[in-house]
Design a protein around this motif. Structure first.
Motif, PDB file in Angstrom:
ATOM      1  N   UNK A  89      34.270  50.648  43.370  1.00  0.00           N
ATOM      2  CA  UNK A  89      32.935  50.272  42.906  1.00  0.00           C
ATOM      3  C   UNK A  89      32.126  51.537  42.637  1.00  0.00           C
ATOM      4  N   UNK A  90      31.492  51.582  41.488  1.00  0.00           N
ATOM      5  CA  UNK A  90      30.715  52.743  41.044  1.00  0.00           C
ATOM      6  C   UNK A  90      29.566  53.051  41.999  1.00  0.00           C
ATOM      7  N   UNK A  91      29.471  54.314  42.426  1.00  0.00           N
ATOM      8  CA  UNK A  91      28.321  54.799  43.189  1.00  0.00           C
ATOM      9  C   UNK A  91      27.928  56.160  42.634  1.00  0.00           C
ATOM     10  N   UNK A  92      26.707  56.581  42.893  1.00  0.00           N
ATOM     11  CA  UNK A  92      26.296  57.929  42.522  1.00  0.00           C
ATOM     12  C   UNK A  92      27.066  58.926  43.384  1.00  0.00           C
ATOM     13  N   UNK A  93      27.429  60.057  42.817  1.00  0.00           N
ATOM     14  CA  UNK A  93      28.217  61.047  43.552  1.00  0.00           C
ATOM     15  C   UNK A  93      27.548  61.446  44.864  1.00  0.00           C
ATOM     16  N   UNK A  94      26.233  61.604  44.840  1.00  0.00           N
ATOM     17  CA  UNK A  94      25.520  62.024  46.056  1.00  0.00           C
ATOM     18  C   UNK A  94      25.527  60.935  47.135  1.00  0.00           C
ATOM     19  N   UNK A  95      25.852  59.700  46.768  1.00  0.00           N
ATOM     20  CA  UNK A  95      25.917  58.597  47.730  1.00  0.00           C
ATOM     21  C   UNK A  95      27.342  58.301  48.199  1.00  0.00           C
ATOM     22  N   UNK A  96      28.308  59.103  47.763  1.00  0.00           N
ATOM     23  CA  UNK A  96      29.710  58.853  48.104  1.00  0.00           C
ATOM     24  C   UNK A  96      29.935  58.942  49.609  1.00  0.00           C
ATOM     25  N   UNK A  97      30.460  57.882  50.177  1.00  0.00           N
ATOM     26  CA  UNK A  97      30.853  57.841  51.585  1.00  0.00           C
ATOM     27  C   UNK A  97      32.275  57.291  51.613  1.00  0.00           C
ATOM     28  N   UNK A 138      33.731  48.225  37.035  1.00  0.00           N
ATOM     29  CA  UNK A 138      33.718  47.503  38.309  1.00  0.00           C
ATOM     30  C   UNK A 138      34.454  46.165  38.235  1.00  0.00           C
ATOM     31  N   UNK A 139      35.346  45.996  37.236  1.00  0.00           N
ATOM     32  CA  UNK A 139      36.045  44.734  37.051  1.00  0.00           C
ATOM     33  C   UNK A 139      37.368  44.612  37.787  1.00  0.00           C
ATOM     34  N   UNK A 140      37.994  45.757  38.079  1.00  0.00           N
ATOM     35  CA  UNK A 140      39.262  45.709  38.800  1.00  0.00           C
ATOM     36  C   UNK A 140      40.467  45.618  37.897  1.00  0.00           C
ATOM     37  N   UNK A 141      41.640  45.402  38.514  1.00  0.00           N
ATOM     38  CA  UNK A 141      42.932  45.448  37.822  1.00  0.00           C
ATOM     39  C   UNK A 141      43.636  44.097  37.774  1.00  0.00           C
ATOM     40  N   UNK A 142      42.979  43.009  38.127  1.00  0.00           N
ATOM     41  CA  UNK A 142      43.672  41.723  38.181  1.00  0.00           C
ATOM     42  C   UNK A 142      44.384  41.385  36.872  1.00  0.00           C
ATOM     43  N   UNK A 165      44.445  57.307  35.707  1.00  0.00           N
ATOM     44  CA  UNK A 165      43.382  56.344  35.985  1.00  0.00           C
ATOM     45  C   UNK A 165      42.119  57.067  36.441  1.00  0.00           C
ATOM     46  N   UNK A 166      41.011  56.658  35.873  1.00  0.00           N
ATOM     47  CA  UNK A 166      39.711  57.092  36.342  1.00  0.00           C
ATOM     48  C   UNK A 166      39.474  56.461  37.711  1.00  0.00           C
ATOM     49  N   UNK A 167      38.516  56.971  38.464  1.00  0.00           N
ATOM     50  CA  UNK A 167      38.243  56.444  39.799  1.00  0.00           C
ATOM     51  C   UNK A 167      37.008  55.545  39.817  1.00  0.00           C
ATOM     52  N   UNK A 168      35.849  56.105  39.518  1.00  0.00           N
ATOM     53  CA  UNK A 168      34.583  55.383  39.688  1.00  0.00           C
ATOM     54  C   UNK A 168      34.378  54.313  38.625  1.00  0.00           C
TER      55      UNK A 168
END
Length: 118
Positions: A17-25, A110-114, A9-12
């Motif tokens: 929820x997709x974020x820019x790598x530099x904004x990852x918290x 960003x749709x999820x796994x439902x 499985x991919x992550x982002x």
């Protein structure tokens, strides 16, 4: 006897929820709908879970922390893969040619796994 599956499985945009790598918290990350429940279920059923991501290697520690904070279990983490199309290549089964040994599931970003079933 049910054989365990290997789930890549991919992550982002797939797990979180997709974020820019530099904004990852890792403390502000948001799991997408149904992701945690399905990943825990599959892990508990004994399936081998491999997370893949284009995130650079220097984000490995933050990525581990993020998954831990969200309660997303996994066995392996592959970092730094390309952002283009991903292709899974696998052989068929000599003993049971009717068995599908590999498949792909595409989810909305960003749709999820439902609606995901394996």
């Amino acid at each position: 006897m049910i054989k365990s599956k290997t789930i890549f499985s991919d992550i982002d945009g797939t797990l979180v929820h997709q974020v820019n790598f530099e904004d990852l918290d890792p403390f502000k990350s948001v799991a997408l709908p149904g992701v945690v429940d399905k990943m825990v279920k599959w892990f508990d059923e004994g399936h081998h879970i491999v997370l893949t991501t284009a995130r650079p290697e220097h984000l490995r520690k933050a990525t581990h922390l993020e998954m831990k904070n969200l309660g997303i279990p996994f066995h392996q983490l592959v970092m730094g893969i390309g952002r283009a199309e991903r292709i899974l290549i696998n052989n068929d089964s000599d003993k049971h040619p009717e068995q599908v040994r590999a498949k792909g599931i595409i989810v909305s970003k960003n749709g999820g796994f439902d609606s995901v079933n394996i």
